[in-house]
Design a protein around this motif. Structure first.
Motif, PDB file in Angstrom:
ATOM      1  N   LEU A  66     -21.511   3.295   3.471  1.00 34.62           N
ATOM      2  CA  LEU A  66     -22.669   2.722   2.792  1.00 34.62           C
ATOM      3  C   LEU A  66     -22.278   1.988   1.518  1.00 34.62           C
ATOM      4  CD1 LEU A  66     -25.218   5.672   3.203  1.00 34.62           C
ATOM      5  CD2 LEU A  66     -25.166   3.522   4.469  1.00 34.62           C
ATOM      6  N   ALA A  67     -21.237   2.465   0.842  1.00 32.24           N
ATOM      7  CA  ALA A  67     -20.822   1.850  -0.421  1.00 32.24           C
ATOM      8  C   ALA A  67     -20.080   0.542  -0.221  1.00 32.24           C
ATOM      9  CB  ALA A  67     -19.947   2.823  -1.208  1.00 32.24           C
ATOM     10  N   ASN A  68     -19.677   0.239   1.017  1.00 35.31           N
ATOM     11  CA  ASN A  68     -18.849  -0.948   1.253  1.00 35.31           C
ATOM     12  C   ASN A  68     -19.558  -2.007   2.090  1.00 35.31           C
ATOM     13  OD1 ASN A  68     -15.811  -0.629   0.307  1.00 35.31           O
ATOM     14  ND2 ASN A  68     -16.535   1.381   0.926  1.00 35.31           N
ATOM     15  N   ALA A 118     -14.873  -2.625  -7.636  1.00 32.29           N
ATOM     16  CA  ALA A 118     -16.052  -1.793  -7.847  1.00 32.29           C
ATOM     17  C   ALA A 118     -16.393  -0.981  -6.612  1.00 32.29           C
ATOM     18  CB  ALA A 118     -17.237  -2.670  -8.246  1.00 32.29           C
ATOM     19  N   ARG A 119     -15.893  -1.377  -5.445  1.00 29.17           N
ATOM     20  CA  ARG A 119     -16.167  -0.641  -4.216  1.00 29.17           C
ATOM     21  C   ARG A 119     -15.105   0.408  -3.907  1.00 29.17           C
ATOM     22  NH1 ARG A 119     -17.697  -5.883  -2.162  1.00 29.17           N
ATOM     23  NH2 ARG A 119     -15.663  -6.057  -1.130  1.00 29.17           N
ATOM     24  N   LEU A 120     -14.088   0.518  -4.724  1.00 30.09           N
ATOM     25  CA  LEU A 120     -13.080   1.550  -4.515  1.00 30.09           C
ATOM     26  C   LEU A 120     -13.722   2.930  -4.626  1.00 30.09           C
ATOM     27  CD1 LEU A 120     -10.114   0.098  -6.605  1.00 30.09           C
ATOM     28  CD2 LEU A 120     -10.077   0.524  -4.137  1.00 30.09           C
ATOM     29  N   LEU A 132     -18.527  -1.832 -13.987  1.00 28.88           N
ATOM     30  CA  LEU A 132     -17.159  -1.321 -14.073  1.00 28.88           C
ATOM     31  C   LEU A 132     -16.465  -1.855 -15.316  1.00 28.88           C
ATOM     32  CD1 LEU A 132     -14.838   0.300 -12.958  1.00 28.88           C
ATOM     33  CD2 LEU A 132     -14.296  -1.592 -11.404  1.00 28.88           C
ATOM     34  N   ARG A 133     -16.736  -3.119 -15.666  1.00 27.40           N
ATOM     35  CA  ARG A 133     -16.159  -3.660 -16.904  1.00 27.40           C
ATOM     36  C   ARG A 133     -16.650  -2.871 -18.119  1.00 27.40           C
ATOM     37  NH1 ARG A 133     -16.691  -8.825 -14.274  1.00 27.40           N
ATOM     38  NH2 ARG A 133     -18.812  -9.079 -15.102  1.00 27.40           N
ATOM     39  N   LYS A 134     -17.944  -2.543 -18.117  1.00 27.46           N
ATOM     40  CA  LYS A 134     -18.475  -1.760 -19.242  1.00 27.46           C
ATOM     41  C   LYS A 134     -17.813  -0.390 -19.327  1.00 27.46           C
ATOM     42  CE  LYS A 134     -23.051  -3.926 -19.422  1.00 27.46           C
ATOM     43  NZ  LYS A 134     -24.513  -3.716 -19.304  1.00 27.46           N
ATOM     44  N   ALA A 135     -17.584   0.229 -18.166  1.00 23.28           N
ATOM     45  CA  ALA A 135     -16.939   1.546 -18.168  1.00 23.28           C
ATOM     46  C   ALA A 135     -15.513   1.442 -18.695  1.00 23.28           C
ATOM     47  CB  ALA A 135     -16.947   2.119 -16.756  1.00 23.28           C
ATOM     48  N   ILE A 136     -14.775   0.425 -18.253  1.00 26.18           N
ATOM     49  CA  ILE A 136     -13.394   0.241 -18.731  1.00 26.18           C
ATOM     50  C   ILE A 136     -13.390   0.001 -20.234  1.00 26.18           C
ATOM     51  CG2 ILE A 136     -11.354  -1.237 -18.580  1.00 26.18           C
ATOM     52  CD1 ILE A 136     -12.084  -1.742 -15.645  1.00 26.18           C
ATOM     53  N   ARG A 137     -14.380  -0.765 -20.700  1.00 24.76           N
ATOM     54  CA  ARG A 137     -14.461  -1.047 -22.133  1.00 24.76           C
ATOM     55  C   ARG A 137     -14.708   0.232 -22.929  1.00 24.76           C
ATOM     56  NH1 ARG A 137     -18.419  -4.510 -21.923  1.00 24.76           N
ATOM     57  NH2 ARG A 137     -16.986  -6.181 -21.352  1.00 24.76           N
ATOM     58  N   ARG A 138     -15.523   1.120 -22.398  1.00 27.40           N
ATOM     59  CA  ARG A 138     -15.806   2.378 -23.095  1.00 27.40           C
ATOM     60  C   ARG A 138     -14.573   3.274 -23.149  1.00 27.40           C
ATOM     61  NH1 ARG A 138     -21.420   3.121 -23.813  1.00 27.40           N
ATOM     62  NH2 ARG A 138     -20.971   5.255 -24.489  1.00 27.40           N
ATOM     63  N   VAL A 139     -13.708   3.168 -22.136  1.00 24.35           N
ATOM     64  CA  VAL A 139     -12.498   3.989 -22.096  1.00 24.35           C
ATOM     65  C   VAL A 139     -11.403   3.397 -22.973  1.00 24.35           C
ATOM     66  CG1 VAL A 139     -10.649   4.865 -20.609  1.00 24.35           C
ATOM     67  CG2 VAL A 139     -13.024   4.905 -19.808  1.00 24.35           C
ATOM     68  N   THR A 140     -11.224   2.070 -22.914  1.00 23.95           N
ATOM     69  CA  THR A 140     -10.073   1.427 -23.576  1.00 23.95           C
ATOM     70  C   THR A 140     -10.431   0.771 -24.899  1.00 23.95           C
ATOM     71  OG1 THR A 140     -10.435  -0.700 -22.475  1.00 23.95           O
ATOM     72  CG2 THR A 140      -9.109   0.940 -21.294  1.00 23.95           C
ATOM     73  N   ARG A 163      -3.566  -2.848  -8.066  1.00 24.78           N
ATOM     74  CA  ARG A 163      -2.502  -2.227  -7.282  1.00 24.78           C
ATOM     75  C   ARG A 163      -3.080  -1.261  -6.250  1.00 24.78           C
ATOM     76  NH1 ARG A 163       0.326  -2.082 -12.141  1.00 24.78           N
ATOM     77  NH2 ARG A 163      -0.265   0.104 -12.509  1.00 24.78           N
ATOM     78  N   ALA A 164      -4.140  -0.554  -6.654  1.00 28.21           N
ATOM     79  CA  ALA A 164      -4.789   0.354  -5.698  1.00 28.21           C
ATOM     80  C   ALA A 164      -5.359  -0.426  -4.522  1.00 28.21           C
ATOM     81  CB  ALA A 164      -5.887   1.141  -6.399  1.00 28.21           C
ATOM     82  N   LEU A 165      -5.991  -1.556  -4.829  1.00 31.18           N
ATOM     83  CA  LEU A 165      -6.512  -2.407  -3.756  1.00 31.18           C
ATOM     84  C   LEU A 165      -5.388  -2.898  -2.859  1.00 31.18           C
ATOM     85  CD1 LEU A 165      -9.242  -4.703  -5.349  1.00 31.18           C
ATOM     86  CD2 LEU A 165      -9.546  -3.049  -3.512  1.00 31.18           C
ATOM     87  N   ASP A 166      -4.313  -3.359  -3.479  1.00 28.86           N
ATOM     88  CA  ASP A 166      -3.188  -3.891  -2.705  1.00 28.86           C
ATOM     89  C   ASP A 166      -2.586  -2.817  -1.812  1.00 28.86           C
ATOM     90  OD1 ASP A 166      -3.569  -6.287  -3.961  1.00 28.86           O
ATOM     91  OD2 ASP A 166      -1.959  -6.009  -5.429  1.00 28.86           O
ATOM     92  N   ARG A 167      -2.491  -1.616  -2.347  1.00 26.70           N
ATOM     93  CA  ARG A 167      -1.899  -0.534  -1.562  1.00 26.70           C
ATOM     94  C   ARG A 167      -2.781  -0.154  -0.373  1.00 26.70           C
ATOM     95  NH1 ARG A 167       1.941   3.306  -1.967  1.00 26.70           N
ATOM     96  NH2 ARG A 167       1.548   5.323  -0.977  1.00 26.70           N
ATOM     97  N   LEU A 168      -4.091  -0.088  -0.639  1.00 25.01           N
ATOM     98  CA  LEU A 168      -5.008   0.303   0.428  1.00 25.01           C
ATOM     99  C   LEU A 168      -5.092  -0.739   1.536  1.00 25.01           C
ATOM    100  CD1 LEU A 168      -7.900   1.830  -1.717  1.00 25.01           C
ATOM    101  CD2 LEU A 168      -6.307   3.067  -0.237  1.00 25.01           C
ATOM    102  N   SER A 169      -4.889  -1.987   1.156  1.00 26.49           N
ATOM    103  CA  SER A 169      -5.011  -3.058   2.152  1.00 26.49           C
ATOM    104  C   SER A 169      -3.669  -3.698   2.473  1.00 26.49           C
ATOM    105  CB  SER A 169      -5.985  -4.128   1.642  1.00 26.49           C
ATOM    106  OG  SER A 169      -5.519  -4.677   0.423  1.00 26.49           O
ATOM    107  N   ALA A 170      -2.559  -3.010   2.100  1.00 24.52           N
ATOM    108  CA  ALA A 170      -1.224  -3.596   2.264  1.00 24.52           C
ATOM    109  C   ALA A 170      -0.971  -3.997   3.716  1.00 24.52           C
ATOM    110  CB  ALA A 170      -0.164  -2.607   1.806  1.00 24.52           C
ATOM    111  N   GLY A 171      -0.872  -5.266   3.912  1.00 25.83           N
ATOM    112  CA  GLY A 171      -0.545  -5.779   5.230  1.00 25.83           C
ATOM    113  C   GLY A 171      -1.632  -5.611   6.264  1.00 25.83           C
ATOM    114  N   LYS A 172      -2.774  -5.015   5.862  1.00 21.70           N
ATOM    115  CA  LYS A 172      -3.776  -4.682   6.864  1.00 21.70           C
ATOM    116  C   LYS A 172      -4.451  -5.921   7.421  1.00 21.70           C
ATOM    117  CE  LYS A 172      -6.900  -0.876   7.668  1.00 21.70           C
ATOM    118  NZ  LYS A 172      -7.603   0.256   7.073  1.00 21.70           N
ATOM    119  N   ALA A 173      -4.908  -6.784   6.515  1.00 21.72           N
ATOM    120  CA  ALA A 173      -5.631  -7.967   6.984  1.00 21.72           C
ATOM    121  C   ALA A 173      -4.744  -8.857   7.829  1.00 21.72           C
ATOM    122  CB  ALA A 173      -6.166  -8.740   5.778  1.00 21.72           C
ATOM    123  N   SER A 174      -3.500  -9.039   7.408  1.00 21.39           N
ATOM    124  CA  SER A 174      -2.616  -9.935   8.149  1.00 21.39           C
ATOM    125  C   SER A 174      -2.171  -9.329   9.471  1.00 21.39           C
ATOM    126  CB  SER A 174      -1.381 -10.269   7.295  1.00 21.39           C
ATOM    127  OG  SER A 174      -0.674  -9.083   6.973  1.00 21.39           O
TER     128      SER A 174
END
Length: 645
Positions: A301-303, A167-169, A147-155, A193-204
């Motif tokens: 399967l991806a997670n 990477a599991r998103l 994923l770092r390599k992909a971001i590097r190719r984009v930015t 932010r996407a991770l935070d939104r998807l898991s907002a308050g869920k674990a707690s």
């Protein structure tokens, strides 16, 4: 000669390298960058040579359908002479689902290499293509490094702080977060932010299993399963040792919460879906439903390690009950669902599948056979006073610590966690309205709402329920409890445990006698037969009809499918049995007349009586002649049985 690292490898060692300024020219779009880095990870020297030779047939397996499209496009860009076919689902034609890839095999005769890309080649691709393939390769999972390599190719910058969770998103989320024109730092922030939104308050908000008021059998199952999940996660137990299962029970018993809490306690990811929701969202067409099924499995399967949870699993009908009109549409859906479960099992990944249903008896036999969702975990309302108290304490959240909950425990017996939560929510609203802390009476008021029934009606209902319980006890059956607190279904209810899972004619007669115990009490101790026994009579009649028509217990072995009475002769036969067994119930009531009256008065006062209280009260009374009672028929069971009204 010393080998120098390429620029990606070099930048990989400098996590803190600065990102380029915002006005740098943008690189690739995210989908192309992801495809490029995944293809690079796939192409060792052998695989690269195979793509460059002609003609070759190569099958490429990806983790999910989204990545199949992305990797397929990357192959087309890299190898211009290779014919590429992406296959994410079978082709439907004339009601038949056809495998993909057969038509493309003609490229081989033109000396052209063919690449077939699919997330599930064994089920989707043509058998000829599978058999004739020169190479079958699997695209590696998207890792933080890739994923770092992909971001590097984009930015064109060096991203910092990329985590395994990012990477599991889902691929669409990653593509939306990583954009040309942004810096690497901004892309990583978007992913976080996407991770935070998807898991907002869920674990707690999801409690651990140790904090939940579980019934004994659910606690035993979950404790044993946690041990296995820990072993699978540590690599000391193979994932195929896990037994998939279905949480079955009435609405409001916390099946979804238990599954999610199991995942949190084990430290596994949790991916959930509603089978009913697959049909409710979107156009409900077969193709759309199929894509949702596969997308769910791909995400599970991806997670890994992951618990995949399927709610409302009874939304898939039992094929044995389908009429020909609906079979044609449903059969492909059900078959796909079953093969996707098999795909998870065969994947070898650290995955556990669980389903949930309010109607376990409606599930297709193939769905719950060994190897699929085999284990049935009964999730029922609390059965003992200790379990009810634990449930009450859970929803009290530390309030009324010193209060005696014995009265509430009796009234709450048989209530689901959802009902208890509703009582406390309304009780707290009452207390807030009066600007004071929660009081025990606030809860009691919600559990036993104001009764508008007349004393005469209350006594008639109590007497009817005592009739059921007394007959059941004298026949050696186990009474779970009695309540005359009204609900939406009935003014009173008696729970009796069935004598056995394997019913004989003798146990069927006893069950019918118990069902008629309420009417017997109405006739012998009350004001006479009344309409309150209608539900009991319907249940008793159906039990006898099934025994005679379908179970070979009525003197004939002929099994007649369908519902209802088939002839006047059968009606007369069933009616004769009902009258005879009603007489048996009346004799038992007559023998225990005084005990029945005493228990009726007590039930009117206390509203709820436990099975133990009923047993203790009746054991203190010696019946001189228990007519019609055969002690040899007594037996116990762990399964729930009748709920009589």
């Amino acid at each position: 000669m010393r080998k120098l690292p390429n620029i990606d490898e070099l930048l990989e060692t400098f996590e803190d390298a600065p990102s380029p300024p915002p006005d740098w020219p943008a690189g690739e779009v995210a989908v192309n960058a992801l495809g490029t880095v995944l293809l690079d990870a796939l192409l060792d020297s052998q695989t690269r040579n195979m793509f460059e030779q002609k003609p070759r047939l190569i099958i490429v397996r990806t983790e999910n359908a989204s990545l199949a499209e992305i990797v397929g496009n990357a192959i087309e860009r890299r190898f211009l002479d290779v014919a590429v076919k992406v296959a994410t689902e079978r082709l439907r034609s004339g009601g038949v689902h056809l495998r993909i890839g057969g038509a493309e095999l003609g490229n081989l005769q033109k000396a052209r290499t063919l690449a077939l890309v699919s997330q599930n080649p064994d089920e989707i691709l043509d058998e000829a293509a599978l058999a004739a393939s020169d190479l079958i390769v699997s695209v590696p999972s998207l890792t933080p490094a890739l994923l770092r390599k992909a971001i590097r190719r984009v930015t064109l910058g060096a991203p910092r702080g990329v985590t395994p969770a990012m990477a599991r998103l889902d691929v669409p989320v990653i593509v939306a977060a990583v954009r040309p024109g942004l810096t690497a730092r901004e892309c990583v922030s978007n992913l976080q932010r996407a991770l935070d939104r998807l898991s907002a308050g869920k674990a707690s908000s999801v409690p651990l299993l140790s904090d939940l008021p579980l019934t004994r059998n659910v606690r035993t199952w979950s404790d044993d399963l946690i041990i296995d999940l820990d072993a699978v996660k540590a690599g000391t137990l193979e994932s195929d040792s896990l037994t998939y299962g279905v949480l079955g029970g009435p609405p409001g018993t916390g099946k979804s919460l238990i599954a999610e809490s199991l995942a949190r306690t084990a430290g596994w990811a949790f991916v959930s879906a509603s089978v009913g929701g697959w049909f409710a969202v979107g156009d409900g067409a077969l193709g759309g439903v199929s894509r949702k099924v596969r997308a769910f499995v791909d995400q599970v399967l991806a997670n890994e390690p992951c618990i995949g949870f399927l709610d409302e699993i009874d939304a898939l009908p039992n094929r044995a009950t389908l009429d020909p009109k609906h079979r044609e549409w449903w059969l492909p859906v059900i078959t796909l669902f079953l093969t996707e479960i098999d795909r998870v099992r065969k994947s070898g990944k650290k995955v556990l599948l669980l389903g949930a249903t309010n109607y376990y008896d409606r599930l297709d036999d193939a769905l719950i056979r060994p190897g699929r969702l085999h284990r049935h975990i009964s999730v029922l309302p609390p059965d003992t006073e200790d379990e009810v108290v634990a449930l009450l304490r859970y929803f009290l959240r530390g309030e009324l610590v010193d209060a005696d909950l014995s009265t509430l425990a009796k009234l709450g017996r048989g209530a689901t966690p959802a009902e208890v939560e509703g009582w406390f929510s309304l009780a707290r609203a009452t207390a807030r309205g009066k600007n004071r802390p929660l009081a025990l009476d606030d809860v009691l008021e919600q559990m036993v709402p104001k009764d508008d029934r007349s004393p005469k009606d209350i006594r008639a209902i109590a007497l009817h329920e005592i009739g059921h319980a007394l007959v059941a006890h004298r026949l050696g059956h186990i009474v779970g409890g009695i309540t005359i607190v009204p609900n939406s279904l009935a003014g009173g209810q008696t729970s009796v445990r069935a004598p056995s899972l394997v019913m004989t004619w003798k146990s069927i007669e006893e069950t019918v006698t118990i069902a008629l115990g309420g009417r017997a009490a109405d006739m012998f101790l009350g004001s006479g037969a009344n309409a309150g026994a209608g539900t009991d009579l319907a249940a008793a009649t159906q039990i006898l009809v099934d025994a005679i028509e379908r179970q070979g217990l009525g003197g004939t072995l002929a099994c007649l499918p369908g519902d209802g009475m088939k002839s006047a002769e059968l009606w007369q036969q069933v009616d004769a049995h009902l009258k005879r067994l009603l007489g048996r119930a009346k004799r038992i009531i007559e023998t225990d007349r005084d005990a029945a009256i005493q228990l009726t008065e007590r039930l009117m006062d206390e509203k709820v009586l436990s099975g133990q209280e009923i047993a203790e009260a009746l054991s203190s009374t010696k019946a001189a002649n228990q007519a019609g009672v055969d002690r040899s028929s007594r037996s116990e069971t762990k399964e729930p049985g009748l709920r009589l009204q």
